[in-house]
Design a protein around this motif. Structure first.
Motif, PDB file in Angstrom:
ATOM      1  N   PHE A 254       0.793  -1.246  -0.120  1.00 55.20           N
ATOM      2  CA  PHE A 254      -0.048  -0.121   0.130  1.00 55.20           C
ATOM      3  C   PHE A 254       1.115   1.124  -0.203  1.00 55.20           C
ATOM      4  O   PHE A 254       1.883   1.082   0.703  1.00 55.20           O
ATOM      5  N   PHE A 255       0.328   2.190  -0.671  1.00 61.33           N
ATOM      6  CA  PHE A 255       1.019   3.682  -0.829  1.00 61.33           C
ATOM      7  C   PHE A 255       0.173   4.560  -1.179  1.00 61.33           C
ATOM      8  O   PHE A 255      -1.013   4.379  -1.601  1.00 61.33           O
ATOM      9  N   TYR A 256       0.365   5.841  -0.764  1.00 58.59           N
ATOM     10  CA  TYR A 256      -0.581   6.971  -1.235  1.00 58.59           C
ATOM     11  C   TYR A 256       0.227   7.831  -1.691  1.00 58.59           C
ATOM     12  O   TYR A 256       1.329   8.059  -1.368  1.00 58.59           O
ATOM     13  N   VAL A 257      -0.226   8.484  -2.704  1.00 64.24           N
ATOM     14  CA  VAL A 257       0.124   9.749  -3.425  1.00 64.24           C
ATOM     15  C   VAL A 257      -0.670  10.696  -3.902  1.00 64.24           C
ATOM     16  O   VAL A 257      -1.819  10.354  -3.744  1.00 64.24           O
ATOM     17  N   LEU A 258      -0.200  11.956  -4.166  1.00 63.25           N
ATOM     18  CA  LEU A 258      -1.093  13.138  -4.440  1.00 63.25           C
ATOM     19  C   LEU A 258      -0.305  14.125  -5.566  1.00 63.25           C
ATOM     20  O   LEU A 258       0.872  13.722  -5.667  1.00 63.25           O
ATOM     21  N   GLY A 259      -1.040  14.954  -6.019  1.00 65.40           N
ATOM     22  CA  GLY A 259      -0.696  15.765  -6.786  1.00 65.40           C
ATOM     23  C   GLY A 259      -0.003  15.441  -8.096  1.00 65.40           C
ATOM     24  O   GLY A 259      -0.804  14.699  -8.787  1.00 65.40           O
ATOM     25  N   SER A 260       1.104  15.854  -8.395  1.00 64.34           N
ATOM     26  CA  SER A 260       1.872  15.540  -9.670  1.00 64.34           C
ATOM     27  C   SER A 260       2.495  14.250  -9.417  1.00 64.34           C
ATOM     28  O   SER A 260       2.907  13.770 -10.656  1.00 64.34           O
ATOM     29  N   MET A 261       2.243  13.613  -8.344  1.00 65.36           N
ATOM     30  CA  MET A 261       3.265  11.768  -8.314  1.00 65.36           C
ATOM     31  C   MET A 261       2.609  10.909  -9.280  1.00 65.36           C
ATOM     32  O   MET A 261       3.371  10.353  -9.891  1.00 65.36           O
ATOM     33  N   PRO A 262       1.187  11.032  -9.318  1.00 63.85           N
ATOM     34  CA  PRO A 262       0.783   9.916 -10.398  1.00 63.85           C
ATOM     35  C   PRO A 262       1.356  10.275 -12.002  1.00 63.85           C
ATOM     36  O   PRO A 262       1.634   9.181 -12.337  1.00 63.85           O
ATOM     37  N   THR A 263       1.114  11.516 -12.258  1.00 63.63           N
ATOM     38  CA  THR A 263       1.641  11.954 -13.492  1.00 63.63           C
ATOM     39  C   THR A 263       3.110  11.471 -13.669  1.00 63.63           C
ATOM     40  O   THR A 263       3.498  10.794 -14.878  1.00 63.63           O
ATOM     41  N   CYS A 284      -4.896   7.782  -3.515  1.00 64.14           N
ATOM     42  CA  CYS A 284      -4.629   9.009  -4.369  1.00 64.14           C
ATOM     43  C   CYS A 284      -5.648  10.137  -4.171  1.00 64.14           C
ATOM     44  O   CYS A 284      -6.675   9.908  -4.078  1.00 64.14           O
ATOM     45  N   SER A 285      -4.884  11.451  -4.113  1.00 67.94           N
ATOM     46  CA  SER A 285      -5.749  12.648  -4.208  1.00 67.94           C
ATOM     47  C   SER A 285      -5.415  13.461  -5.337  1.00 67.94           C
ATOM     48  O   SER A 285      -4.255  13.716  -5.445  1.00 67.94           O
ATOM     49  N   GLY A 286      -6.397  13.353  -6.176  1.00 64.56           N
ATOM     50  CA  GLY A 286      -6.190  14.085  -7.607  1.00 64.56           C
ATOM     51  C   GLY A 286      -5.653  12.993  -8.770  1.00 64.56           C
ATOM     52  O   GLY A 286      -4.670  13.562  -9.470  1.00 64.56           O
ATOM     53  N   VAL A 287      -6.120  11.797  -8.849  1.00 61.20           N
ATOM     54  CA  VAL A 287      -5.697  10.967  -9.800  1.00 61.20           C
ATOM     55  C   VAL A 287      -6.311  11.446 -10.977  1.00 61.20           C
ATOM     56  O   VAL A 287      -7.449  11.873 -11.169  1.00 61.20           O
ATOM     57  N   PRO A 288      -5.077  11.617 -12.046  1.00 58.01           N
ATOM     58  CA  PRO A 288      -5.421  12.245 -13.237  1.00 58.01           C
ATOM     59  C   PRO A 288      -6.495  11.057 -14.134  1.00 58.01           C
ATOM     60  O   PRO A 288      -6.388  10.149 -14.245  1.00 58.01           O
ATOM     61  N   VAL A 289      -7.613  11.943 -14.517  1.00 61.29           N
ATOM     62  CA  VAL A 289      -8.840  11.158 -15.202  1.00 61.29           C
ATOM     63  C   VAL A 289      -8.260  10.480 -16.261  1.00 61.29           C
ATOM     64  O   VAL A 289      -8.445   9.091 -16.328  1.00 61.29           O
ATOM     65  N   GLY A 290      -7.487  10.910 -17.263  1.00 64.97           N
ATOM     66  CA  GLY A 290      -7.101  10.467 -18.502  1.00 64.97           C
ATOM     67  C   GLY A 290      -6.262   9.276 -18.322  1.00 64.97           C
ATOM     68  O   GLY A 290      -6.009   8.374 -19.188  1.00 64.97           O
ATOM     69  N   ILE A 291      -5.298   9.155 -17.207  1.00 65.58           N
ATOM     70  CA  ILE A 291      -4.434   7.943 -17.077  1.00 65.58           C
ATOM     71  C   ILE A 291      -4.880   6.869 -16.029  1.00 65.58           C
ATOM     72  O   ILE A 291      -4.028   6.009 -15.623  1.00 65.58           O
TER      73      ILE A 291
END
Length: 779
Positions: A254-263, A284-291
């Motif tokens: 398990f991990f948590y990411v946010l902001g620009s980290m997923p991109t 995730c907080s703010g996972v980009p919809v397109g990816i």
């Protein structure tokens, strides 16, 4: 923990109680892992008890006193946090990258009596404490010797309850400087309880975090680990290129990411190892919809949205089994302990599908803002927290984010108050007024843009913009420094004489002015520039660029002295992890500017000394220096690349050392450093003066790598980052690998003697004339 227990009250009401319970029930179970070292629940319980005693008996800490923590991601961070709570104190996390202005404000505002730090930051803290009269009694403790060893390993007789204040957690508000959210033990325990239930985590899981510990996320991850009895792996920092290797190595589930980290993770090259992991869930907080869907396919685990704020902990979540929300942009549904509404400016509920402000109530929730009753009353009204986020309620009951009404910039997960940056900008004598807004950015979501009104007579050019940003960068954390600057003659204002930012944005869109981009594709604006030398910080690396393409970046004495000064400025390792030297246009540099040829031996000596100064500056640095050789490197410029720790070129790279063939002089860097690089090729290069192209330079070892031109600087930056991991010994190894200063000075003396002989014999003048006659480089 089972998801159906999400709405229950936590079984243990305090963080310190959770630690004691874990140490009793599973003392030998791993709790914290930093790098290759780990600590059990029992070990951390004993350590924090001893340190709590030290705080009480040595530092005189009493219940309610504030204990600040200014540390990078090392085990001492959670240890000090839990120790302070055991002593009945209130923890004050401080971003370890803060500089004087931020640090002074937080220490003064919180009233901290003690601050724990490390050797790297102790000097700054002492400087601030000495300069501020009300901070002179601040006790500064270096965690390298925390003094806890002689004290008992049993907890002090201090009783905390669910409502006992645990943290003053600073967060940038909508206006002004950061405000401290007052967070209780119940806040942390309930947040952890809810997140554990949302995720279904248990003792068999392995949690992993890479964010700075001074932020919320590693802290609630620690609380979750205490709640479920699972280990927490803490990385030194987030690195997109190495993140999933760490996930695999630590077998994280398990991990948590946010902001620009997923991109940033998604932009990493796909690897056959992507699916070779033990991941069970990512929040995730703010996972980009397109990816969103591709993120799940690539790494083989569900990515689920979770929404909250420092003020409220957790408010919304997407259930793990709700696959319909993937790629939908939904923030999810309220957790059982929260109620949410979507309201208009008058506080009335708006219909589904219409935008309005998200307001929330329930637990967890902050008590309010420390020493800010008016701000508390404005945000917490009738038991409802006004988030400042504009959302719409979806037909399925979920909530979707539209935008923010806050006057702030959210850069890569960092909340940056515009007013804080404006206050620093306006301290500059060259600035009449400034206004900071968010500029959309593909990678970070938003970047910081400053509109600046200049004082009369100050030129509105790139040099001025860079100087203003440089000064601001000495007072602000790096992520707060503006990347973009646009100069304006005046500002549109409201009737109360405040800058009207909506009107300013509209005017800028209708009548765009010149915007100076002082950052880079993936960098943060830095610091300093002149007409001939550009400086920008790219991913924590200072990129120094010679900018006289019309002269093939030829250098005179002033240019070289400025370059040496910039190398020294960034070479101490306090602000950047390394340095990259490069040129603009088709040449790295054509060496000596023959338009300013010395007219006396003293001028020759001055010219040579300025070359010597660059050599000294590079070899004195405590950080790696990499030459990104974008094209022709002639004479002294070729020698500068030899002083660097690595050379990366493009197919257009060409080295040329023609001085000896013209009878001018020998070369200090060539005579001393070239033989270390290319050995038996050195004689041919210096005495024969051939042009060495990229392919040949790579073959003989003069270049370490050849890349495409558009990859050159990024590759050089990557190399610096690879050579400078957290808590490394780079500076020590550089000192061991580089030539001794005495060797350098002996080479300088030999060159100076040769230069005098060449001048007195007339060979020097004849050599220069030969350059002119053959239209040599640097003309």
């Amino acid at each position: 923990m089972a998801p159906e227990r999400m709405g229950d009250d936590p079984s243990v009401p305090t963080l310190t109680g959770l630690l004691a319970e874990r140490a009793r029930r599973s003392p030998d179970q791993e709790f914290l892992r930093f790098g290759d070292e780990s600590w059990t629940f029992a070990e951390i319980d004993a350590w924090t008890s001893r340190l709590a005693h030290r705080l009480i008996e040595t530092d005189g800490v009493r219940a309610g006193d504030r204990v600040a923590i200014m540390l990078p991601n090392i085990v001492h961070w959670p240890v000090v946090w839990l120790s302070a709570l055991k002593a009945g104190a209130v923890a004050v996390p401080i971003n370890s990258s803060y500089k004087k202005a931020d640090l002074t404000f937080l220490l003064r505002d919180s009233g901290a009596r003690v601050v724990f730090t490390d050797g790297e930051r102790a000097g700054l803290l002492k400087e601030v404490s000495a300069a501020e009269g009300d901070l002179t009694d601040l006790r500064i403790v270096d965690v390298a010797e925390d003094g806890s060893e002689p004290f008992p390993a049993t907890a002090p007789e201090v009783r905390a309850t669910a409502e006992t204040l645990a943290n003053l957690q600073y967060t940038s508000g909508t206006t002004g400087f950061p405000k401290a959210c007052m967070l209780t033990h119940d806040y942390w325990v309930r947040l952890a309880w809810t997140c554990a239930a949302v995720t279904g985590l248990g003792a068999d899981d392995v949690l992993l975090t890479a964010q700075p510990f001074s932020y919320m996320d590693p802290q609630w991850n620690t609380a979750v680990a205490l709640t479920v009895g699972a280990p927490l792996v803490v990385l030194p920092r987030f690195s997109a290129s190495g993140f999933f290797a760490d996930v695999r190595r630590h077998r994280a589930t398990f991990f948590y990411v946010l902001g620009s980290m997923p991109t940033l993770l998604f932009k990493q090259p796909p690897s056959p190892d992507d699916l070779d992991n033990d991941l069970r869930l990512v929040l995730c907080s703010g996972v980009p919809v397109g990816i969103h869907a591709e993120l799940e396919r690539r790494w083989g685990a569900p990515w689920r949205e979770i929404y909250g704020m420092t003020e409220s902990g957790v408010d919304l979540f997407s259930p793990v089994d709700d696959v319909a929300t993937v790629g939908s942009g939904s923030l999810g549904l309220p957790v059982p302990t929260k109620q949410v509404r979507v309201v208009d400016p008058q506080g009335a509920d708006v219909p589904d599908g219409e935008p309005g402000e998200l307001i929330v109530s329930g637990k967890p929730m902050m008590l309010g803002y420390w020493n800010r009753p008016e701000d508390t009353a404005r945000v917490l009204r009738d038991g409802w927290l006004h988030t400042g986020d504009v959302v719409v309620r979806r037909p399925d009951g979920g909530v979707q984010l539209v935008g923010r009404i806050k006057d702030m910039v959210r850069r890569g997960g960092e909340n940056i108050a515009s007013a804080e940056v404006e206050a620093v900008l306006e301290r500059d004598d060259a600035v009449v007024a400034g206004a900071v807004v968010a500029e959309p950015d593909e990678t970070f979501g938003e970047e910081v843009k400053a509109f600046i009104q200049l004082a009369p007579g100050v030129p509105a050019d790139r040099t001025t913009a860079a100087r203003i940003v440089d000064r601001a960068g000495r007072q602000l954390a790096r992520f707060k420094v503006p990347r973009y600057v646009e100069f304006v003659a005046d500002f549109p204002r409201t009737p109360s004489e405040r800058v009207s930012k909506p009107a300013l944005k509209q005017r800028a869109a209708a009548e765009p002015g010149v915007t100076y981009d002082l950052g880079a594709r993936r960098g943060t604006a830095a610091a300093t520039a002149t007409d001939f030398l550009g400086v920008e910080v790219v991913r924590g690396v200072a990129v120094l660029t010679l900018r006289r393409p019309e002269k093939l970046n030829a250098m005179d004495v002033a240019t070289r002295l400025r370059l040496a000064s910039a190398v020294r400025e960034y070479g101490c390792g306090d602000d950047v992890r390394g340095i990259v030297l490069t040129g603009q246009g088709r040449a790295f540099s054509s060496g000596e500017d023959l338009g300013s040829v010395p007219a006396s031996y003293e001028e020759v000596r001055t010219a040579f000394e300025s070359f010597h100064d660059i050599t000294r500056a590079v070899l004195e640095t405590r950080v790696p220096v990499v030459a990104a050789v974008n094209g022709l490197a002639v004479g002294g410029a070729s020698e500068i690349t030899l002083c660097c720790d690595a050379r990366i070129g493009t197919p257009a790279t060409e080295f040329y050392q023609p001085e000896n063939s013209r009878g001018i002089t020998i070369s200090n860097a060539s005579s001393l450093l070239l033989t270390r690089l290319v050995r038996n090729h050195a004689m041919r290069m210096v005495l024969g003066s051939p042009r060495i192209g990229a392919e040949e330079a790579l073959r003989i070892g003069l270049l370490d790598e050849v890349v495409a031109p558009d990859e050159l600087v990024d590759r050089a930056v990557d190399l610096v980052l690879a050579w400078t991991p957290e808590s490394n010994t780079t500076a020590l190894h550089l000192a061991l690998l580089r030539p001794e200063p005495e060797e350098i000075e002996r080479a300088f003396a030999r060159e100076d003697a040769a230069a005098r002989s060449a001048w007195e014999s007339g060979v020097f003048s004849a050599g220069i004339e030969g350059f002119w006659a053959t239209k040599g480089a640097g003309k």
